[in-house]
Design an enzyme around this catalytic site. Structure first.
Site, PDB file in Angstrom:
ATOM      1  N   SER A 677      -1.133   7.348   4.061  1.00  0.00           N
ATOM      2  CA  SER A 677      -0.636   5.980   4.207  1.00  0.00           C
ATOM      3  C   SER A 677       0.018   5.698   5.558  1.00  0.00           C
ATOM      4  O   SER A 677       0.410   4.565   5.827  1.00  0.00           O
ATOM      5  CB  SER A 677       0.366   5.660   3.089  1.00  0.00           C
ATOM      6  OG  SER A 677       1.493   6.499   3.164  1.00  0.00           O
ATOM      7  N   LYS A 720       8.244   1.954  -2.070  1.00  0.00           N
ATOM      8  CA  LYS A 720       8.243   1.740  -0.617  1.00  0.00           C
ATOM      9  C   LYS A 720       8.965   0.445  -0.257  1.00  0.00           C
ATOM     10  O   LYS A 720       9.755   0.395   0.705  1.00  0.00           O
ATOM     11  CB  LYS A 720       6.804   1.711  -0.095  1.00  0.00           C
ATOM     12  CG  LYS A 720       6.103   3.069  -0.151  1.00  0.00           C
ATOM     13  CD  LYS A 720       4.647   2.970   0.280  1.00  0.00           C
ATOM     14  CE  LYS A 720       3.972   4.335   0.259  1.00  0.00           C
ATOM     15  NZ  LYS A 720       2.554   4.275   0.644  1.00  0.00           N
TER      16      LYS A 720
END
Length: 799
Positions: A677, A720
C-alpha cells in the site's frame, strides 16, 4: 520443591514413607494403602507442599513402627498423583516413581520421617550388546505376561516402547512377582546391563516355575489388615474383591444416569467388565477408572436453558460494550433464528481486530445475553495436535484434549466456547493443531467429534464457537473458510472518551475504593491521556493509565482524608503520568520536497509513516532502507519504474540515469514494515524530489501502484483513516475501488477528513503536490532557443 531442586544432587526435608512388601521403581505408577498415622501425616505434608515424597521398603513387613535401621537406604523419590480416604484410618494413594535416591540422614522421626536424600546417578549402557539383551528380555517378558492372568499385555507393551533402556528395565521389574529382597536388589543395581542380565535370569526361572503352578512365584503371605504396600492373594493369583462389587454397581448406576449415546454406553459397560476382572489396586485399574470417570462426567445430554428475549439481549450487549453495532446485530439475528428454528446449525464467529477492542469480553457478554455458560481456551503457543484431540489411552499419563476438558468443566453441551488467539498457533513434529480444529469448527462435522482419549463421538454441534485473532493472515484458509468473519476495527477518539467515561473510569474507581467525589476526570484530561500516553486501536493501555492515576489518588485520600476531591485537568495528568510517551508527527512543518506521508495498517491499528527521498551522485539506482519487507521493496521498485517512465514524459529521464541514485528511507528503522500500500506514497516522494515541487503537509495517502500508474485498492481503511485523523491530517488519498469501505466510517471522520478517490497517479500528483507538473522543453528545442541568430550577409559592392 521446584523441578530444579528435584534434579539436584541433594534433597532436603523430604517426607519418607516406609513400605511393607513393596518396592517402587522409577517411571512406574504404583497404588498402595497407607494406614500408619505417621505415614498419613507424611503423605499429607508432602501433598500440601510439592507432592514429592521418598519411598523405601522396610526390611521386615511385620514391624509396625520401623526404626531407621529397619528401612532400606535405597529408595525412590516419587510424585503423589492421587489420594483418597477409604475409611477413617486408611488412605489410598497413587504415586509415580521419579529417581533412585539414597537416604543420607534422618532429620526427624516424629511426627513422621523426614530425611536428607541424595539422588543416585544410574550407569546407562546403550551399546549394541545391551540393545540385543533388551530384545531378549522383552520377548521373555511378553511370554511372562501371556501366562500371568493378572497383567494386561495391551496396557504394558506401549509403555515399554516409549521409554529408554533403563526405564524399560524398571517397568519390567515392577511387574514381576518376586520376593522383596530380589526386587530391592534390582532397585539397587545401577548398571543397566547388569539389571537386564538379572531380569533375563529371573524371567527364565519364573517361566519354568509357572508351568503347572496356580500361584505365581513370589506371592506374599497373607497378613491381617491393609498396610503400606501389602497385597492379599487367593489361589490362582487373583486379588480379593472385598470392596469392588459395590464400586462396580455404583459405576453402572452412574453410566445409566449419564444418558450416553449407544456407542459411548457400550464402551463404558465393556470398560466396567474389564475393571471387574482387574486387581482393585493395580495401575491398570486406575487407568480404567479414570477413563470411566471422564465418560460419566461429560454432559452428554445436559443443556443450559437459553434466553431468547431480543430486547433483554440487546440491553445486556449495550450495557457491556460501547459501539460494535455490526457484532451486536449479528448476535440478535442469531437469537431471532433460534425462536423460529428449533435446532439450527451451530455458529462459528471469528472476531478479527487489534488488541484491546473487546473481543474476549464480547464473548462473555454473548454468553450472558444468551443465558449460556462461558468457557475460554487460549490457543497462543499451542503446537501439539493432541492438545485439541487428546492422547490415546495406550500412553502413560494420557488425557483428553482441551476441547473435551473445557466441555466437561462447563457441565453443558451448548456453552459459548471462545477459542482465543487462534492466529498465534504453530506446528511442529507433533502435528498441526489448526488441522485438528477444522473438524471442531465445521458445523457439518462437529456433530461427531472424536477425541482420541474418549474414543467415541461427542456432539459439538450445539456449541457456539467464537474465534478471536489479531490478524487474519496466519489463519489457514481452509480453517478460515469455516468461520463467519466479523472485523472489529479500532476506536475513534470520541469512542475512547465515551468508553472511558461509561466503563473504564467507574470500574477503576470502584476497584480502588474511590468515588466520583474523590476523583473527577474532565474530558480534556481523558483526551490528553489518549493522545499523549497511548497509541493503540483499543483501550487496554488507556485503562492502564487510568489505573495509575487512581493508585496515586488513593495515596492522597489515605493521607488527607476521605473528603479529598480533585478535578483532573490536562496539566494534572502530566503531573501524575510524567512526560508524554508519544508525540505527534511533525505535521505543523512546512511543505517539503521529497517527503510524503503514507498510511499503514498494523495488528495494533493504523499508523502514519513518513517516506523520505533524496538523490545522491550515481547512475540511476534505487536504494531502500528502514527495515522494509519483501513486498514493500517490490512495491518500491514498481513505483520507481513508473517514475522513470513519467520522467521521460517530462524530458528528465536521461538526466536521472546519468547523474543520480535515489535513496528511499522510512524512519523508525527498528520496526518491520510490509505490504504493497506504500506504492503511491513512494512514487509521490520521488517525483517531488526530482521536480523540486513540495508535497502538501495536509495530505496522507495509501494505495498500490502498477507500472502503468494505475492505483489499486488496499485494506485496513478505517484503521488508516483513524490514524490520519489522530495525527491532524485533513486530506487523504485512497483508491477509487475502496469507495465501499467508506460507508461505515464514523460521522466525525467523514466530517473532518476530505477523502480523494483516485484511479491513477496523475490524479494523485495533482492533489498531493503543491504545484502542477510541467514538461521540460525537449533538447532540440533548447538548442534552437539557445543558438545565436545567423549574421546577415553584407551586400556585394559593385562598381
Amino acid at each position: 520443591m521446584t523441578e530444579s531442586q528435584e534434579k539436584s544432587e541433594l534433597i532436603k526435608n523430604i517426607p519418607l514413607i516406609p513400605l511393607r512388601d513393596l518396592v517402587v521403581f522409577p517411571a512406574t505408577l504404583v497404588p498402595f494403602v497407607v494406614g500408619r498415622p505417621s505415614s498419613i501425616k507424611a503423605l499429607e505434608k508432602a501433598y500440601e507442599k510439592d507432592k514429592l515424597i521418598f519411598l523405601a521398603a522396610q526390611m521386615d513387613a511385620g514391624i509396625d513402627n520401623p526404626l531407621p535401621r529397619d528401612i532400606y537406604t535405597m529408595g525412590v523419590t516419587a510424585r503423589i498423583i492421587r489420594t483418597a480416604r477409604t475409611d477413617e484410618r486408611n488412605m489410598k494413594v497413587i504415586v509415580e516413581g521419579l529417581n533412585r535416591a539414597r537416604i543420607v540422614e534422618f532429620l526427624s522421626t516424629y511426627p513422621y520421617y523426614q530425611i536428607l536424600a541424595k539422588v543416585v546417578k544410574e550407569i546407562e549402557d546403550n551399546s549394541p550388546e545391551t540393545q540385543e539383551l533388551l530384545k531378549k528380555v522383552l520377548a521373555l517378558f511378553e511370554e511372562y505376561l501371556k501366562i500371568n492372568q493378572n497383567a494386561s499385555l495391551d496396557s504394558i507393551i506401549p509403555a515399554l516402547r516409549e521409554n529408554s533402556t533403563d526405564r524399560i528395565a524398571d517397568i519390567i521389574s515392577s511387574h514381576l512377582y518376586l520376593p522383596l529382597e530380589e526386587k530391592q536388589n534390582l532397585l539397587e543395581t545401577l548398571n543397566t546391563r547388569e539389571r537386564l542380565n538379572r531380569l533375563r535370569f529371573l524371567l527364565q526361572e519364573s517361566l519354568v516355575n509357572f508351568i503347572g503352578r496356580e500361584t505365581p512365584p513370589g506371592t506374599p503371605r497373607k497378613r491381617g489388615g491393609h498396610k503400606e504396600g501389602q497385597r492379599t492373594f487367593i489361589p490362582g493369583g487373583q486379588f480379593k474383591k472385598e470392596e469392588q462389587p459395590n464400586e462396580i454397581e455404583e459405576l453402572k448406576r452412574k453410566v445409566a444416569e449419564a444418558q450416553m449415546p449407544p456407542d459411548a454406553h457400550d464402551k463404558a459397560m465393556k470398560e466396567i467388565e474389564r475393571l471387574e476382572t482387574m486387581p482393585p489396586m493395580s495401575a491398570e485399574a486406575t487407568v480404567s477408572r479414570n477413563y470411566l470417570d471422564w465418560l460419566i462426567s461429560l454432559p452428554w445430554n445436559k443443556k443450559s436453558r437459553e434466553k431468547r428475549d431480543l430486547k433483554e439481549a440487546e440491553r445486556i450487549l449495550n450495557e457491556d460494550h460501547y459501539g460494535l453495532e455490526k457484532v451486536k446485530e449479528r448476535i440478535l439475528e442469531y437469537l431471532a433464528i433460534r425462536q423460529l428454528v428449533k435446532n439450527p446449525k451451530g455458529v462459528i464467529l471469528a472476531f478479527i481486530g487489534p488488541p484491546g477492542v473487546g473481543k474476549t469480553s464480547l464473548g462473555k457478554s454473548i454468553a450472558r445475553a444468551t443465558g449460556r455458560r462461558f468457557v475460554r481456551l487460549s490457543l497462543g503457543g499451542v503446537r501439539d495436535e493432541a492438545e485439541i484431540r487428546g492422547h490415546r489411552r495406550t500412553y502413560i499419563g494420557a488425557y483428553p484434549g482441551r476441547i473435551i476438558q473445557m466441555i466437561k468443566r462447563t457441565g453443558t453441551k451448548n456453552p459459548v466456547f471462545l477459542l482465543d488467539e487462534v492466529d498465534k498457533m504453530s506446528m511442529d513434529y507433533r502435528g498441526d493443531p489448526a488441522a485438528a480444529l477444522m473438524e471442531v469448527l465445521d458445523p457439518e462435522q462437529n456433530k461427531e467429534f472424536l477425541d482420541h482419549y474418549i474414543d467415541t463421538d461427542f456432539d459439538l454441534s450445539q456449541v457456539m464457537f467464537i474465534v478471536t485473532a489479531n490478524s487474519i493472515d496466519p489463519i489457514p484458509r481452509a480453517l478460515l473458510d469455516r468461520m463467519e468473519v466479523i472485523r472489529l476495527p479500532g476506536y475513534t477518539e470520541d469512542e475512547k472518551v465515551q468508553i472511558a467515561k461509561q466503563f473504564l473510569i467507574p470500574k477503576q474507581l470502584k476497584a480502588h475504593g474511590l468515588t466520583a467525589k474523590n476523583l473527577e476526570f474532565t474530558e480534556q484530561a481523558i483526551l490528553k491521556i489518549i493522545r499523549d500516553y497511548t497509541r493503540e486501536a483499543g483501550v487496554r493501555n488507556l485503562e492502564r493509565e487510568i489505573t495509575s492515576i487512581c493508585r496515586k489518588t488513593v495515596k492522597k485520600v489515605v493521607t488527607r482524608g476521605k473528603d479529598y476531591h480533585e478535578k483532573l485537568t490536562p496539566k494534572a495528568v502530566e503531573n501524575y503520568l510524567g512526560i508524554p510517551k508519544f508525540r505527534r508527527l511533525e505535521i505543523d512543518r512546512q511543505d517539503e520536497v521529497g517527503v510524503a506521508l503514507g498510511m499503514a495498517w498494523t495488528e495494533f491499528g493504523g499508523e502514519l509513516l513518513t517516506f523520505e527521498a533524496t538523490k545522491i551522485q550515481g547512475k540511476g539506482n534505487l536504494m531502500l532502507t528502514g527495515h522494509l519487507g519483501e513486498i514493500m521493496q517490490e512495491s518500491a521498485q514498481a513505483a520507481y519504474s513508473y517514475v522513470r517512465h513519467k520522467l521521460y514524459e517530462l524530458n528528465m529521464g536521461k538526466e536521472l540515469e546519468k547523474n543520480f541514485d535515489i535513496h528511499i528511507h522510512v524512519p523508525e528503522g527498528a520496526t518491520p514494515k510490509e505490504g504493497p500500500s506504500a506504492g503511491i506514497t513512494i512514487a509521490t516522494a520521488i517525483i517531488s524530489l526530482l521536480t523540486g515541487i513540495p508535497v502538501s503537509k495536509k495530505v496522507a495517502m495509501s494505495g498500490e501502484i502498477t507500472l502503468r500508474g494505475k492505483v489499486l485498492p488496499v485494506g485496513g481503511i478505517k484503521e488508516k483513516l483513524l490514524a490520519a485523523f489522530r495525527e491532524g491530517i485533513t486530506e487523504v488519498i485512497l483508491p477509487v475501488d475502496n469507495r465501499p469501505d467508506l460507508k461505515d466510517l464514523p460521522k466525525k471522520l467523514k466530517q473532518n477528513l476530505e477523502v480523494h478517490l483516485v484511479e491513477n497517479m496523475d490524479q494523485v500528483l495533482k492533489i498531493a503536490l503543491t504545484a502542477e507538473l510541467e514538461a521540460r522543453p525537449a533538447a532540440k528545442e533548447l538548442e534552437q532557443k539557445e543558438q545565436p541568430p545567423a549574421a546577415a550577409k553584407e551586400p556585394e559592392m559593385t562598381n
